[in-house]
Write an enzyme that holds these catalytic residues in place. Structure first.
Site, mmCIF file in Angstrom:
data_model
loop_
_atom_site.group_PDB
_atom_site.id
_atom_site.type_symbol
_atom_site.label_atom_id
_atom_site.label_comp_id
_atom_site.label_asym_id
_atom_site.label_seq_id
_atom_site.Cartn_x
_atom_site.Cartn_y
_atom_site.Cartn_z
ATOM 1 N N GLN A 43 0.833 -1.198 0.000
ATOM 2 C CA GLN A 43 0.000 0.000 0.000
ATOM 3 C C GLN A 43 0.873 1.255 0.000
ATOM 4 O OE1 GLN A 43 -2.438 2.599 -0.304
ATOM 5 N NE2 GLN A 43 -3.685 0.841 0.309
ATOM 6 N N ARG A 45 -0.173 4.353 0.201
ATOM 7 C CA ARG A 45 -0.709 5.389 1.083
ATOM 8 C C ARG A 45 -0.242 5.118 2.509
ATOM 9 N NH1 ARG A 45 -4.986 8.606 0.198
ATOM 10 N NH2 ARG A 45 -5.592 7.301 -1.547
ATOM 11 N N GLY A 64 -24.560 0.663 3.357
ATOM 12 C CA GLY A 64 -23.885 -0.606 3.142
ATOM 13 C C GLY A 64 -22.692 -0.461 2.214
ATOM 14 N N GLN A 67 -19.419 -1.694 -3.145
ATOM 15 C CA GLN A 67 -18.412 -2.469 -3.871
ATOM 16 C C GLN A 67 -17.576 -3.283 -2.885
ATOM 17 O OE1 GLN A 67 -15.732 -0.090 -6.162
ATOM 18 N NE2 GLN A 67 -14.814 -1.828 -7.213
ATOM 19 N N GLU A 85 -8.660 -0.715 0.713
ATOM 20 C CA GLU A 85 -8.210 -0.591 2.100
ATOM 21 C C GLU A 85 -8.980 0.472 2.877
ATOM 22 O OE1 GLU A 85 -4.118 -0.257 4.725
ATOM 23 O OE2 GLU A 85 -4.160 -1.247 2.780
ATOM 24 N N ARG A 86 -9.391 1.542 2.207
ATOM 25 C CA ARG A 86 -10.163 2.567 2.911
ATOM 26 C C ARG A 86 -11.505 2.014 3.373
ATOM 27 N NH1 ARG A 86 -12.100 6.491 0.480
ATOM 28 N NH2 ARG A 86 -12.072 8.047 2.131
ATOM 29 N N GLU A 118 -3.942 1.537 -8.499
ATOM 30 C CA GLU A 118 -5.247 1.963 -7.992
ATOM 31 C C GLU A 118 -5.122 3.275 -7.209
ATOM 32 O OE1 GLU A 118 -8.887 0.121 -5.339
ATOM 33 O OE2 GLU A 118 -6.855 0.071 -4.547
ATOM 34 N N ASN A 119 -4.090 3.361 -6.386
ATOM 35 C CA ASN A 119 -3.911 4.567 -5.587
ATOM 36 C C ASN A 119 -3.422 5.744 -6.416
ATOM 37 O OD1 ASN A 119 -4.275 4.313 -2.457
ATOM 38 N ND2 ASN A 119 -3.553 2.326 -3.163
#
Length: 287
Positions: A43, A45, A64, A67, A85-86, A118-119
């Site tokens: 990761q 971040r 909810g 994804q 992760e968030r 992705e980040n």
């Protein structure tokens, strides 16, 4: 245009789209115990905004998880996050026991690439987090900066300038991570090679709330200190009269004529405050 994922993993856009469609249709969303999931070791971040995580947690509590997160199995009963992760941290705040997740079989290299890319597609990464992600991708795929820039659809100078930030002292890098200074502030400090002075100006910038232009001025003052002599008015050179110039030239011509006879004499001219001084040495014996 190929997606960054297909470019890194070597598959075509058509193959990637087909794989995604198959995954959407057939991948099962499992309910995995939250305590069995660990963060992604790749990761990029390093700093998570707690207020934004709280906001995400409230949204998930109300609506909810839209994804599921994506994980991979790393050992018996333990899963590592690939993406999301968030969301995972937000669900941790909500103290959920089970987390909706899709399990995929990816290698370390693929997992790292997915997490990094992705980040990189998010806007809230700091410049240092972005630089670290670029650096990791360079190492993982053994790419040049130019090749990496092409695969990410970015300019080579963008990648190079971000990575250059990693040469700054760790204290300043941490300041960028914590958003104490901007990337432009950090770049203003880069011309200074004295690490102690860099850190001193970094601390001064935070304490005095310098904007970028103010910091650039401070850096310029350090790199180009005003010389004491430069402040003094240069003394005006005294003019030499025509008669004196003629006299000097006549003497020089005479010395040259004597030298042609083979006499190795020595002459020395010195311009003093009020007069010219010429010293002439003629050997007693002709050499």
């Amino acid at each position: 245009m190929k997606s960054p994922f297909s470019r890194f993993f070597g598959s075509s856009e058509k193959e990637t789209a087909a794989t995604k469609q198959t995954a959407d249709q057939y991948e099962e969303v499992l309910q995995i115990p939250l305590k069995s999931i660990v963060p992604n070791r790749f990761q990029p971040r390093t700093v998570f905004d707690e207020s934004k995580l709280d906001e995400l947690a409230r949204t998930i509590h109300t609506h909810g998880v839209i994804q599921p997160i994506v994980v991979r199995k790393i050992e018996d009963g333990l899963y590592e996050i690939i993406a999301g992760e968030r969301r995972f941290r937000a669900m941790t705040k909500l103290e959920w026991e089970l987390v909706p997740a899709i399990v995929r079989n990816l290698s370390d290299k693929e997992t790292a690439s997915v997490a990094l890319i992705e980040n990189l597609q998010r806007e809230e990464l700091t410049a240092i987090e972005e630089a670290l992600a670029y650096q990791k991708l360079l190492e993982l795929h053994e790419l040049t900066q130019e090749a990496l820039a092409q695969r990410l659809g970015k300019g080579q100078s963008t990648v190079a300038n971000k990575i250059r930030l990693l040469k700054l002292p760790q204290t300043i890098q941490n300041g960028i991570l914590k958003r104490e200074i901007s990337e432009r502030h950090a770049r203003a400090l880069m011309p200074i090679k004295d690490e102690e002075k860099q850190i001193a100006l970094f601390n001064e910038t935070i304490a005095q709330h310098y904007n970028v232009k103010q910091l650039e001025k401070k850096v310029d003052e350090f790199l180009n200190p005003p010389e004491a002599e430069a402040k003094k008015e240069k003394p005006k050179r005294k003019t030499v009269s025509l008669d004196v110039r003629i006299a000097l030239n006549t003497l020089r011509q005479s010395f040259a004529m004597v030298a042609k006879t083979g006499i190795k004499m020595e002459t020395e001219e010195e311009e003093l405050e009020d007069y010219y001084q010429i010293t002439l040495k003629i050997p007693k014996k002709k050499s």
